[in-house]
Design an enzyme around this catalytic site. Sequence first.
Site, mmCIF file in Angstrom:
data_model
loop_
_atom_site.group_PDB
_atom_site.id
_atom_site.type_symbol
_atom_site.label_atom_id
_atom_site.label_comp_id
_atom_site.label_asym_id
_atom_site.label_seq_id
_atom_site.Cartn_x
_atom_site.Cartn_y
_atom_site.Cartn_z
ATOM 1 N N ARG A 44 -14.924 5.315 8.029
ATOM 2 C CA ARG A 44 -15.394 4.328 9.131
ATOM 3 C C ARG A 44 -16.902 4.390 9.311
ATOM 4 O O ARG A 44 -17.538 3.996 8.443
ATOM 5 C CB ARG A 44 -14.798 4.850 10.328
ATOM 6 C CG ARG A 44 -13.091 4.645 10.312
ATOM 7 C CD ARG A 44 -12.672 3.786 11.240
ATOM 8 N NE ARG A 44 -11.340 3.182 10.859
ATOM 9 C CZ ARG A 44 -10.374 2.620 11.781
ATOM 10 N NH1 ARG A 44 -10.647 2.835 13.177
ATOM 11 N NH2 ARG A 44 -9.324 1.910 11.238
ATOM 12 N N ARG A 53 -19.059 6.615 -0.257
ATOM 13 C CA ARG A 53 -17.700 5.701 -0.912
ATOM 14 C C ARG A 53 -18.175 4.516 -1.748
ATOM 15 O O ARG A 53 -17.268 3.919 -2.545
ATOM 16 C CB ARG A 53 -16.990 4.930 -0.016
ATOM 17 C CG ARG A 53 -15.833 5.867 0.854
ATOM 18 C CD ARG A 53 -14.631 5.722 0.131
ATOM 19 N NE ARG A 53 -14.403 4.471 -0.461
ATOM 20 C CZ ARG A 53 -13.741 3.535 0.234
ATOM 21 N NH1 ARG A 53 -13.097 3.791 1.562
ATOM 22 N NH2 ARG A 53 -13.540 2.168 -0.370
ATOM 23 N N ASP A 89 -5.037 9.236 3.506
ATOM 24 C CA ASP A 89 -4.587 8.205 4.331
ATOM 25 C C ASP A 89 -2.964 8.537 4.431
ATOM 26 O O ASP A 89 -2.521 9.205 3.327
ATOM 27 C CB ASP A 89 -4.725 6.863 3.447
ATOM 28 C CG ASP A 89 -4.344 5.825 4.339
ATOM 29 O OD1 ASP A 89 -5.175 5.476 5.356
ATOM 30 O OD2 ASP A 89 -3.232 5.231 4.242
ATOM 31 N N TYR A 172 5.585 0.051 7.014
ATOM 32 C CA TYR A 172 4.703 -0.603 6.197
ATOM 33 C C TYR A 172 5.729 -1.002 5.116
ATOM 34 O O TYR A 172 5.425 -1.902 4.351
ATOM 35 C CB TYR A 172 3.418 0.007 5.782
ATOM 36 C CG TYR A 172 2.463 0.311 6.652
ATOM 37 C CD1 TYR A 172 1.548 -0.696 6.748
ATOM 38 C CD2 TYR A 172 2.158 1.447 7.419
ATOM 39 C CE1 TYR A 172 0.565 -0.840 7.595
ATOM 40 C CE2 TYR A 172 1.141 1.443 8.358
ATOM 41 C CZ TYR A 172 0.318 0.323 8.355
ATOM 42 O OH TYR A 172 -0.738 0.423 9.126
#
Length: 363
Positions: A44, A53, A89, A172
């Site tokens: 973030r 990243r 994740d 999801y």
Amino acid sequence: MTATALPASHPLIDGRTADSALVAALRGGRPAHRPVWFMRQAGRSLPEYLEARAGTGMLESCLTPALASEITLQPVRRYGVDAAILFSDIVVPMRIAGVDVDIQPGVGPVFGRPVRTMADVEALPTLGAAGDRGFFDSGLDAIRAAVTITADELGHVPLIGFAGAPFTLAAYMVDGRPSRDHMGARELMHSSPEVWDALVAWTSRAAGLFLRAQVLAGASAVQLFDSWAGSLSEADYVAHCAAGSRTALMSVADLDVPRIHFAANAGHLLDAMGSAGATALGVDYRMPLDAAARSTGGRFPLQGNIDPAMLAAPADALTRHVKDVLARGGEAPGHVVNLGHGMPPHANPDVVKRIVDVVHERG
Ligand code: CP3
């Protein structure tokens, strides 16, 4: 303490993290200072994250142990938080299992083939049993490696492992992408309960194996993110989802690590979530912690619940809010300070650091 199956070199067993403020508070104790960490602290907003990243996809980063470890450590270095959470994740176990899933920047998880029928569920990869060296267990080696190098770097700071709860994962998979009200999943549990139950059995297993791999490799606590469960009535949660969360959480019960269960917008579910295998409950910002302690009969240490929107408030208003959270959290049998949901992507790192300092000074 009871004997556990954790290896003697595990941080909880070899003296590194058993007396940490986080583990003590999660076990219902009153450590010298109130522990604090933040959901979604890894990744973030930090500039060092964006730099690390650059050029690497989200899921690829999660499966690259040195990179995942570096990103996990960044908020600990910068903020001095009392715990790290593994950079990963909730859909990482799906990717490891070979399910066609990616994370689209600014969108979230997107599945190539939504799961809606019994044939779709039956086509999901077989996960194997814990410790059986099938392809899924071998795929978890990248996670184990990230956890082990991170725990070694962290020393006395505990690492939290996590997984998505079966309902949130299934939501999801059914819709194939993020949705506002999770209607696809909520419809499926009523239109085809047997398909729903089979899908939840699969996601529970994936989540449980993911948690277990992290704990055995060195995580000192786990959190199950039941993020979207707040969209369910208590009756539907109990009838169609709680058993799956219990399976996932109980898959590490014999290892005697604290098990935090968190959902957003779920004040009405706290009691049911507590009965689903948790040893501590995460509370979002909508329900004050003293009310949450009362509504769960003082049975659980609580985690939370600074309103993420307050990070944008003037410094004195934020400090007052943090002190209020500390006071109300003091009514629970054990309190871990956290945000009431994830860190906003645009959070100012200096403000986050100030919260940690206020908590540590007051605790
Ligand atoms: O908490 C941490 O800091 C550890 C890492 C972590 C990530 N996702 C990294 C991530 C954790 C614990 C999660 C959990 C997660 N992932 C949840 C549950 C938590 C919650 O907020 O309720 C959910 C629902 C997901 C699914 C997911 N993955 C979403 C909704 C998104 C955001 C999409 C976007 O870009 O806004 C992701 C991507 C994701 N997961 C990022 C990170 C750092 C962003 C990746 C990037 O930088 O592009």
